[in-house]
Design an enzyme around this catalytic site. Structure first.
Site, mmCIF file in Angstrom:
data_model
loop_
_atom_site.group_PDB
_atom_site.id
_atom_site.type_symbol
_atom_site.label_atom_id
_atom_site.label_comp_id
_atom_site.label_asym_id
_atom_site.label_seq_id
_atom_site.Cartn_x
_atom_site.Cartn_y
_atom_site.Cartn_z
ATOM 1 N N HIS A 15 0.846 -1.193 0.000
ATOM 2 C CA HIS A 15 0.000 0.000 0.000
ATOM 3 C C HIS A 15 0.882 1.244 0.000
ATOM 4 O O HIS A 15 2.083 1.186 0.204
ATOM 5 C CB HIS A 15 -0.972 0.009 1.184
ATOM 6 C CG HIS A 15 -0.341 0.212 2.527
ATOM 7 N ND1 HIS A 15 -1.047 0.663 3.602
ATOM 8 C CD2 HIS A 15 0.919 0.045 2.969
ATOM 9 C CE1 HIS A 15 -0.250 0.754 4.649
ATOM 10 N NE2 HIS A 15 0.941 0.380 4.290
ATOM 11 N N CYS A 34 5.696 5.501 4.701
ATOM 12 C CA CYS A 34 4.472 4.878 4.176
ATOM 13 C C CYS A 34 3.938 5.606 2.947
ATOM 14 O O CYS A 34 2.982 5.162 2.328
ATOM 15 C CB CYS A 34 3.399 4.823 5.253
ATOM 16 S SG CYS A 34 3.827 3.715 6.605
ATOM 17 N N HIS A 40 4.898 -0.013 -0.551
ATOM 18 C CA HIS A 40 5.663 -0.875 0.346
ATOM 19 C C HIS A 40 4.698 -1.907 0.910
ATOM 20 O O HIS A 40 3.487 -1.731 0.857
ATOM 21 C CB HIS A 40 6.348 -0.075 1.471
ATOM 22 C CG HIS A 40 5.413 0.467 2.477
ATOM 23 N ND1 HIS A 40 4.633 1.584 2.254
ATOM 24 C CD2 HIS A 40 5.083 0.021 3.717
ATOM 25 C CE1 HIS A 40 3.889 1.815 3.316
ATOM 26 N NE2 HIS A 40 4.128 0.887 4.215
ATOM 27 N N HIS A 42 3.402 -5.160 3.745
ATOM 28 C CA HIS A 42 3.303 -5.652 5.121
ATOM 29 C C HIS A 42 2.863 -7.107 5.091
ATOM 30 O O HIS A 42 2.150 -7.540 4.189
ATOM 31 C CB HIS A 42 2.272 -4.853 5.916
ATOM 32 C CG HIS A 42 2.676 -3.450 6.187
ATOM 33 N ND1 HIS A 42 3.572 -3.099 7.174
ATOM 34 C CD2 HIS A 42 2.304 -2.291 5.591
ATOM 35 C CE1 HIS A 42 3.729 -1.787 7.183
ATOM 36 N NE2 HIS A 42 2.967 -1.268 6.227
ATOM 37 N N ASP A 80 -4.817 -10.746 -0.265
ATOM 38 C CA ASP A 80 -3.486 -11.354 -0.244
ATOM 39 C C ASP A 80 -2.741 -11.140 -1.557
ATOM 40 O O ASP A 80 -3.292 -11.363 -2.641
ATOM 41 C CB ASP A 80 -3.597 -12.850 0.047
ATOM 42 C CG ASP A 80 -2.247 -13.483 0.358
ATOM 43 O OD1 ASP A 80 -1.375 -12.798 0.934
ATOM 44 O OD2 ASP A 80 -2.068 -14.677 0.033
ATOM 45 N N HIS A 81 -1.500 -10.701 -1.438
ATOM 46 C CA HIS A 81 -0.620 -10.426 -2.580
ATOM 47 C C HIS A 81 -1.236 -9.412 -3.540
ATOM 48 O O HIS A 81 -1.119 -9.536 -4.753
ATOM 49 C CB HIS A 81 -0.214 -11.718 -3.293
ATOM 50 C CG HIS A 81 0.762 -12.504 -2.492
ATOM 51 N ND1 HIS A 81 0.363 -13.400 -1.520
ATOM 52 C CD2 HIS A 81 2.109 -12.508 -2.472
ATOM 53 C CE1 HIS A 81 1.432 -13.932 -0.958
ATOM 54 N NE2 HIS A 81 2.501 -13.404 -1.514
ATOM 55 N N GLU A 125 -0.299 -4.853 11.745
ATOM 56 C CA GLU A 125 0.452 -4.388 10.582
ATOM 57 C C GLU A 125 1.920 -4.774 10.729
ATOM 58 O O GLU A 125 2.597 -5.071 9.750
ATOM 59 C CB GLU A 125 0.309 -2.876 10.437
ATOM 60 C CG GLU A 125 0.864 -2.346 9.141
ATOM 61 C CD GLU A 125 0.551 -0.887 8.936
ATOM 62 O OE1 GLU A 125 -0.140 -0.568 7.954
ATOM 63 O OE2 GLU A 125 0.991 -0.067 9.774
#
Length: 135
Positions: A15, A34, A40, A42, A80-81, A125
Site C-alpha cells: 500500500h 508509508c 511498500h 506488510h 493477499d498479494h 500491521e
C-alpha cells in the site's frame, strides 16, 4: 453460556498512504516512509473474534470451519498479494491505513456472518503495531 472464539489468518499486501488533496511535501511530512510512491508491503496478521451464545444442541458457538472458509474467501483471497491502492475496490478512494483496513475487514465479515454473533477484528500491521475494531 456466552463465549468467544478466535480465528487467525494472514495476508501480504502492499500500500501507499497518500492524500491526493495534499502536496507531495505534506504527504511526506504526514505519512513518511508509508508515502513511498513505489508502495511498500506488510505481512498482515488478522485475528477475528466471534462471540455469542453456545448452541446447546451442537455445543458450538460457530463452526470454526465455516469461519475459516469465510475469512479465506472474503478476506485472504481479496487482499493477499495485492496492492491495496491499485488492486482492490475497497481502497480505490480510501487511504489504506491499518485503521481503515481493519474497519473494511470488519464490514465484510459483518455482511457474511449471522447477526446473532458479535464480531471483532484485530489487525497486526507489524508485530508491535495493531488496530482493532470495535475498540
Amino acid at each position: 453460556m456466552r463465549v468467544a472464539v478466535f480465528r487467525r489468518a494472514h495476508f501480504n499486501a502492499a500500500h501507499r498512504l497518500y492524500n491526493p488533496n495534499w502536496s507531495d511535501e505534506k504527504n511526506q511530512e504526514v505519512f513518511g516512509l508509508c508515502n513511498n510512491p513505489n508502495y511498500h508491503g506488510h505481512n498482515y496478521e488478522l485475528e477475528v473474534k466471534v462471540s455469542g451464545e453456545v448452541d446447546p444442541v451442537t455445543g458450538y458457538l460457530i463452526d470454526l470451519k465455516v469461519l475459516k472458509d469465510i475469512i479465506k474467501e472474503q478476506i485472504e483471497r481479496r487482499f493477499d498479494h495485492k496492492n491495496l491502492n491499485l488492486d482492490t475496490e475497497e481502497f480505490k478512494n480510501l487511504n489504506p491505513t491499518a485503521e481503515n483496513i481493519c474497519y473494511v475487514i470488519w464490514q465484510i465479515l459483518r455482511e457474511h456472518l449471522d447477526e446473532q454473533y458479535d464480531i471483532g477484528v484485530r489487525l497486526y500491521e507489524t508485530p508491535r503495531n495493531y488496530v482493532e475494531y470495535p475498540a
